[in-house]
Design a protein around this motif. Sequence first.
Motif, short mmCIF file in Angstrom:
data_model
loop_
_atom_site.label_atom_id
_atom_site.label_comp_id
_atom_site.label_asym_id
_atom_site.label_seq_id
_atom_site.Cartn_x
_atom_site.Cartn_y
_atom_site.Cartn_z
N THR A 104 70.64 26.47 96.79
CA THR A 104 71.08 25.43 97.94
C THR A 104 72.66 25.12 97.55
OG1 THR A 104 68.79 24.38 97.55
CG2 THR A 104 70.72 22.98 98.55
N HIS A 105 73.23 25.30 96.32
CA HIS A 105 74.66 24.69 96.07
C HIS A 105 75.51 26.17 95.89
CE1 HIS A 105 71.99 21.15 94.58
NE2 HIS A 105 72.58 20.86 95.68
N SER A 106 75.15 26.90 96.34
CA SER A 106 75.74 28.43 96.08
C SER A 106 77.33 28.24 95.98
CB SER A 106 75.32 29.56 97.17
OG SER A 106 73.93 29.64 97.24
N LEU A 107 77.99 27.64 96.91
CA LEU A 107 79.39 28.01 97.17
C LEU A 107 79.86 27.00 95.74
CD1 LEU A 107 81.80 28.61 98.47
CD2 LEU A 107 81.82 26.50 99.78
N GLY A 108 79.40 25.90 95.61
CA GLY A 108 80.00 25.06 94.56
C GLY A 108 79.73 25.56 93.20
N TYR A 109 78.52 26.32 93.16
CA TYR A 109 77.92 26.95 91.82
C TYR A 109 78.73 28.36 91.43
CZ TYR A 109 74.28 28.65 88.43
OH TYR A 109 73.59 28.91 87.51
N LEU A 110 79.32 28.92 92.51
CA LEU A 110 80.26 30.27 92.31
C LEU A 110 81.55 29.55 91.80
CD1 LEU A 110 80.59 32.95 92.99
CD2 LEU A 110 81.19 32.71 95.14
N TYR A 111 82.15 28.27 92.27
CA TYR A 111 83.42 28.00 92.05
C TYR A 111 83.29 27.58 90.46
CZ TYR A 111 86.33 28.02 96.35
OH TYR A 111 87.18 28.33 97.37
N LEU A 112 82.37 26.59 90.01
CA LEU A 112 82.37 26.55 88.84
C LEU A 112 82.03 27.68 87.60
CD1 LEU A 112 80.15 23.12 89.17
CD2 LEU A 112 82.53 23.54 89.01
N LEU A 113 81.14 28.52 88.48
CA LEU A 113 81.03 29.60 87.34
C LEU A 113 82.35 30.45 87.13
CD1 LEU A 113 78.81 31.55 85.99
CD2 LEU A 113 78.62 32.68 87.94
N GLU A 114 83.24 30.72 88.14
CA GLU A 114 84.26 31.48 88.06
C GLU A 114 85.01 30.84 87.27
OE1 GLU A 114 88.25 32.93 90.73
OE2 GLU A 114 87.43 30.83 90.72
N ALA A 115 85.41 29.22 87.35
CA ALA A 115 86.39 28.59 86.33
C ALA A 115 85.89 28.79 84.97
CB ALA A 115 86.30 27.17 86.89
N PHE A 116 84.72 28.69 84.64
CA PHE A 116 84.18 29.05 83.37
C PHE A 116 84.45 30.32 82.66
CE2 PHE A 116 80.61 30.55 80.44
CZ PHE A 116 81.11 29.77 79.31
N VAL A 117 84.22 31.34 83.32
CA VAL A 117 84.37 32.61 82.95
C VAL A 117 85.82 33.12 82.90
CG1 VAL A 117 83.99 35.13 83.48
CG2 VAL A 117 82.19 33.54 83.97
N CYS A 118 86.62 32.43 83.81
CA CYS A 118 87.96 32.61 83.65
C CYS A 118 88.53 32.03 82.56
CB CYS A 118 88.78 32.47 84.98
SG CYS A 118 88.20 33.66 86.39
N SER A 119 88.15 30.87 81.90
CA SER A 119 88.77 30.11 80.92
C SER A 119 88.24 30.29 79.83
CB SER A 119 88.44 28.60 81.34
OG SER A 119 87.16 28.16 81.20
N ALA A 120 87.03 31.12 79.45
CA ALA A 120 86.54 31.32 78.32
C ALA A 120 86.96 32.45 77.70
CB ALA A 120 85.23 31.69 78.26
N PRO A 121 87.88 32.59 76.46
CA PRO A 121 88.68 33.66 75.89
C PRO A 121 87.63 34.85 75.54
CG PRO A 121 88.32 31.66 74.34
CD PRO A 121 88.02 31.14 75.64
#
Length: 421
Positions: free
Chosen positions: A54-71
């Motif tokens: 249902t919330h695919s677009l927002g989920y994708l943005y948050l997931l990308e932000a997390f993966v890119c920030s986690a060392p």
Amino acid sequence: MESVEALVAHIQGLSGSPGEVAQLHSLLKQADVESLRAYSAALVPFLANLQPETHSLGYLYLLEAFVCSAPDLRDHGGRDLLVMAADFLTSCSADQIRLAPDKCAVFKDQVMQLDMPIRGVAPLRAAVRKIQTSPEQLTPIHADYLLLCLLAKQYKAGLSVLEDDIFEVDQPKDLFLYCYYGGMIYIGLKKFTKALELLHNAVTAPMSSLNAIAVEAYKKYILVSLIQNGHVPSFPKYTSSTAQRNLKNHAQVYVDLSTVYVNGSYSDLETFILSNAEKFQSENNLGLVKQVLSSLYKRNIQRLTQTYLTLSLEDIARSVQLNTPKEAEMRVLRMIEDGEIHATINQKDGMVSFHEDPEQYKSVEMVEHIDSSIQRLTALSKKLTSIDENISCDPAYLMKTGRDRGRFDYDDFDSVPHKYF
């Protein structure tokens, strides 16, 4: 930037109609990406409050932000996160993720960081199909999918997208990477003819300046051409002037290799390869170069078929620089089995008789193959005609040709179908 809680509230409230999703997309693009990434692991609990379908677009943005920030994703339950991301890609809304297809590459980055490329093959293939509006479209994650297939050595999985005919390309880089990785997959499958097609496309694609992908593709194009055809063809006339002027300079050792190969001396080629082995190894092409060396035996045997009707195994071994007649016999037998030459071996006197191609093109299989090829070419011709008609009526194209020629004559429009007037 507003708080993550407020952003999640927007995601939950604006994931309904297409108009709401468009508004949400605008909000997400305006969000400060660096500030969002600063929350790092705190983003994971918020993902649990969103529904992937249902919330695919927002989920994708948050997931990308997390993966890119986690060392290091291993410090944040990398395997569990991988399962969560894989479930998202298989259940998300196609209409929503098409608004940000490039962000799906975060899954490729995730599995590569965890050194588990095979875990990403199936989910990313599902994402490719969801992002595509038709099988003819090249998406930003085609290359990512093919890269995972290469790293996981799942070459046959890559065929699921490589067998599609691509006509719609958005970014040139996507095409170059698709052709390069696709060519490598076909090399892994020993399908050198198909590999040449894709590498040829990467080398001859329009380019205003030289790029590293085309250079690497050209190196492999030289090697595969030698393995498959025994020579490297010259650039076709539609190759960009940039490629024609510069590619050989950036692949000089490979050009020299092809020159030595054509001379036909196994010992000279072996010496050349040994003297440049370090460079071939550093560019990850040494394995392919060794196949080039091995193929010279086959090429030299094929040359003998053009000169002699019969020849002893001992003479073949001496001519192509093999150690023993037995080794020559094994190579000739393998070439006969592969259909590369037509010959018979007399075991009594060790003589090899070379024959003409026995194919009469009358078998049911051959007729079906020819018919299939005709149908494919007919469909391709219709597609190219349609593309040509669309380009002929494109305002940008007409303005460009008008500036180049100074003015339009009535004859300039003869090729434009009357249905567009």
